[in-house]
Design a protein around this motif. Structure first.
Motif, short mmCIF file in Angstrom:
data_model
loop_
_atom_site.label_atom_id
_atom_site.label_comp_id
_atom_site.label_asym_id
_atom_site.label_seq_id
_atom_site.Cartn_x
_atom_site.Cartn_y
_atom_site.Cartn_z
N ASN A 46 10.73 41.08 55.64
CA ASN A 46 9.37 41.55 55.77
C ASN A 46 9.50 42.87 55.38
N ARG A 47 10.43 43.65 55.37
CA ARG A 47 10.33 45.18 55.06
C ARG A 47 11.67 45.51 54.48
N PRO A 48 12.11 45.00 53.08
CA PRO A 48 13.55 45.35 52.73
C PRO A 48 13.85 46.82 52.22
N TYR A 49 12.72 47.34 51.91
CA TYR A 49 13.21 48.99 51.65
C TYR A 49 12.74 50.10 52.58
N HIS A 50 12.69 49.43 54.12
CA HIS A 50 12.28 50.27 55.13
C HIS A 50 13.72 50.76 55.81
N LEU A 51 13.57 52.20 55.77
CA LEU A 51 14.76 52.91 56.69
C LEU A 51 14.19 53.61 57.75
N THR A 52 14.91 53.41 58.82
CA THR A 52 14.52 54.14 59.96
C THR A 52 15.02 55.52 59.66
N SER A 53 14.76 56.50 60.65
CA SER A 53 15.01 57.66 60.25
C SER A 53 16.67 57.96 60.51
N ALA A 54 17.46 57.22 61.31
CA ALA A 54 18.87 57.28 61.46
C ALA A 54 19.38 56.73 60.34
N GLU A 55 18.83 55.44 59.78
CA GLU A 55 19.54 55.02 58.49
C GLU A 55 19.31 55.66 57.22
N GLU A 56 18.20 56.59 57.36
CA GLU A 56 17.98 57.48 56.21
C GLU A 56 19.00 58.60 56.08
N SER A 57 19.26 59.18 57.54
CA SER A 57 20.08 60.20 57.51
C SER A 57 21.58 59.66 57.11
N VAL A 58 21.95 58.60 57.44
CA VAL A 58 23.26 58.03 56.88
C VAL A 58 23.36 57.75 55.43
N MET A 59 22.06 57.29 54.95
CA MET A 59 22.34 56.95 53.50
C MET A 59 22.17 58.40 52.69
N ASN A 60 21.50 59.39 53.13
CA ASN A 60 21.50 60.41 52.53
C ASN A 60 22.74 61.33 52.56
N THR A 61 23.77 61.17 53.52
CA THR A 61 24.82 61.62 53.60
C THR A 61 25.77 60.75 52.74
N LEU A 62 25.83 59.60 52.46
CA LEU A 62 26.42 58.75 51.70
C LEU A 62 26.19 59.11 50.08
N TRP A 63 24.66 59.12 50.00
CA TRP A 63 24.19 59.55 48.81
C TRP A 63 24.56 60.75 48.09
N ASN A 64 24.86 61.79 49.14
CA ASN A 64 25.20 63.28 48.66
C ASN A 64 26.82 63.47 48.47
N SER A 65 27.45 62.29 49.15
CA SER A 65 29.05 62.37 49.11
C SER A 65 29.63 61.84 47.79
N LYS A 66 30.74 62.50 47.42
CA LYS A 66 31.23 62.08 46.30
C LYS A 66 32.31 60.89 46.38
N GLU A 67 32.71 60.88 47.79
CA GLU A 67 33.81 60.01 48.21
C GLU A 67 33.38 59.15 49.33
N PRO A 68 34.08 57.89 49.48
CA PRO A 68 33.66 57.04 50.38
C PRO A 68 33.94 57.65 51.79
N MET A 69 33.12 57.21 52.57
CA MET A 69 33.10 57.94 54.12
C MET A 69 33.22 57.06 55.44
N ALA A 70 34.08 57.58 56.19
CA ALA A 70 34.40 56.55 57.41
C ALA A 70 33.19 57.10 58.32
N LEU A 71 32.92 56.35 59.47
CA LEU A 71 31.68 56.71 60.29
C LEU A 71 31.93 57.98 60.91
N PHE A 72 33.28 58.16 61.38
CA PHE A 72 33.31 59.69 61.94
C PHE A 72 33.18 60.87 61.08
N GLN A 73 33.25 60.33 59.71
CA GLN A 73 33.17 61.39 58.71
C GLN A 73 31.48 61.82 58.54
N ILE A 74 30.82 60.60 58.72
CA ILE A 74 29.15 60.56 58.41
C ILE A 74 28.57 61.24 59.57
N VAL A 75 29.37 60.91 60.82
CA VAL A 75 28.93 61.80 62.11
C VAL A 75 28.86 63.39 61.87
#
Length: 112
Positions: free
Chosen positions: A5-34
């Motif tokens: 129903n909302r394939p492009y909806h991001l919660t604020s938490a999801e958006e925060s994680v995505m922004n972190t991954l988009w800004n990163s040049k390297e793959p990240m583990a969850l502890f690094q994302i935190v």
């Protein structure tokens, strides 16, 4: 399975994680994302919450597993975004707007 129903909806938490991954040049583990998200905001996720957020993003197809890194005595999965920020938002706009509105948006973006 992705939410239909909302394939492009991001919660604020999801958006925060995505922004972190988009800004990163390297793959990240969850502890690094935190660690990274806590630098820029007051976010303080519990590990279980971040697992839920990551699983939601995996379901939506926005991130994928990329490998493993050492995390203490064990290994942690690393993640990368499956699409760029620009492509994600372009697809969101395309999904939300009619063809006529997309033409209007394109014309508005070309105005200098």
């Amino acid at each position: 399975m992705a939410k239909k129903n909302r394939p492009y909806h991001l919660t604020s938490a999801e958006e925060s994680v995505m922004n972190t991954l988009w800004n990163s040049k390297e793959p990240m583990a969850l502890f690094q994302i935190v660690e990274e998200t806590q630098k820029d905001s007051d976010v303080s996720w519990k590990p279980r919450s971040l697992f839920s957020i990551a699983n939601g993003l995996l379901e939506k197809g926005l991130i994928k597993e990329n490998g493993l890194v050492r995390s203490g005595k064990t290994h942690a999965r690393t993640f990368v975004a499956t699409t760029s920020r620009a492509v994600f938002y372009a697809n969101m706009v395309k999904y939300l707007l009619s063809d006529e509105e997309i033409v209007e948006l394109r014309n508005a973006l070309e105005v200098r």
